[in-house]
Write a protein that holds these residues in place. Sequence first.
Motif, PDB file in Angstrom:
ATOM      1  N   ALA A   7       0.876  -1.177   0.000  1.00 53.58           N
ATOM      2  CA  ALA A   7       0.000   0.000   0.000  1.00 53.58           C
ATOM      3  C   ALA A   7       0.914   1.227   0.000  1.00 53.58           C
ATOM      4  N   ILE A   8       0.824   2.029  -1.041  1.00 51.61           N
ATOM      5  CA  ILE A   8       1.729   3.168  -1.212  1.00 51.61           C
ATOM      6  C   ILE A   8       0.923   4.462  -1.138  1.00 51.61           C
ATOM      7  N   SER A   9       1.280   5.322  -0.202  1.00 49.03           N
ATOM      8  CA  SER A   9       0.589   6.606  -0.022  1.00 49.03           C
ATOM      9  C   SER A   9       1.551   7.739  -0.346  1.00 49.03           C
ATOM     10  N   VAL A  10       1.063   8.723  -1.084  1.00 46.72           N
ATOM     11  CA  VAL A  10       1.872   9.868  -1.495  1.00 46.72           C
ATOM     12  C   VAL A  10       1.311  11.127  -0.836  1.00 46.72           C
ATOM     13  N   PHE A  11       2.200  11.902  -0.218  1.00 40.63           N
ATOM     14  CA  PHE A  11       1.802  13.143   0.447  1.00 40.63           C
ATOM     15  C   PHE A  11       2.573  14.328  -0.128  1.00 40.63           C
TER      16      PHE A  11
END
Length: 264
Positions: A7-11
């Motif tokens: 699961a890859i989250s970008v901020f």
Amino acid sequence: MTMTDFAISVFRLTNERGYCAPHLSIGYKESDTDAEWTIHCGGTRAYFIRYAAPLQLDPDEQAADSHFMVDRLLGAFMLGGVGLFKAQATGRLFFSANEGEAKWTSETDFPDEIFGSHPDPTAVEAVKDWYGAICTHHVLRRAVKDAYLALCHPHEALFFAYRGMEWIVVGLKISWEELAADMGIDMKALRDFKKDANVEGGGRHPTQTGTKYRANLRNYSNWVTCLFDAINAARKRLEPTFTLKTPKELAAAFARAVPTRPYD
């Protein structure tokens, strides 16, 4: 053979003084699960990769967990002398592999299907009407600000929803029973909410266990909409000629204001 899921989250990282985040990579292993994290950041971006074999790829759970992690990074920036940063989620990808077949999906962001990108023309008069009331009554001003903050900070919605209600109780010198009636809920539900905020959930006071409730349908949506109801009723108490907004009108205002997902 069990394959690893990701699961890859970008901020997006912002700093009001124009500072950039340092380029760094951090690894972290959760103590109570088999999941691990790799965090990469630099400049104006931060990437949070959570992986395990297998990993439950529930979008809401992964969104919540990524925000817990980014909060820790922002705190480390502050105390590490990097500066005060804010983080806004800009995208999320999920990769899974089952029986040798790799699958991926993304968290999409569609325009509001009810209102579109432009507000209803009648909103102009509604804005003018509420602006005058907010400027006139300090109780409304405080409660409305807390409703705004609850929507902006879903991880602290319990705190802001409670304080917004408390502004009305104290400012109008009414009882919690009267407030419950104004919001259209029974007193037992309101007592349970106060218990969550004051004792069990870490909303207003620390808990000995370190437990802190995450945003969910109850404390992010239901209680913030209750605060909308309380504000609506408070204005009627302050302005007897005010025509109460209908539940449908308040729900539409809330739906327009709330982000697509609570943690985005």
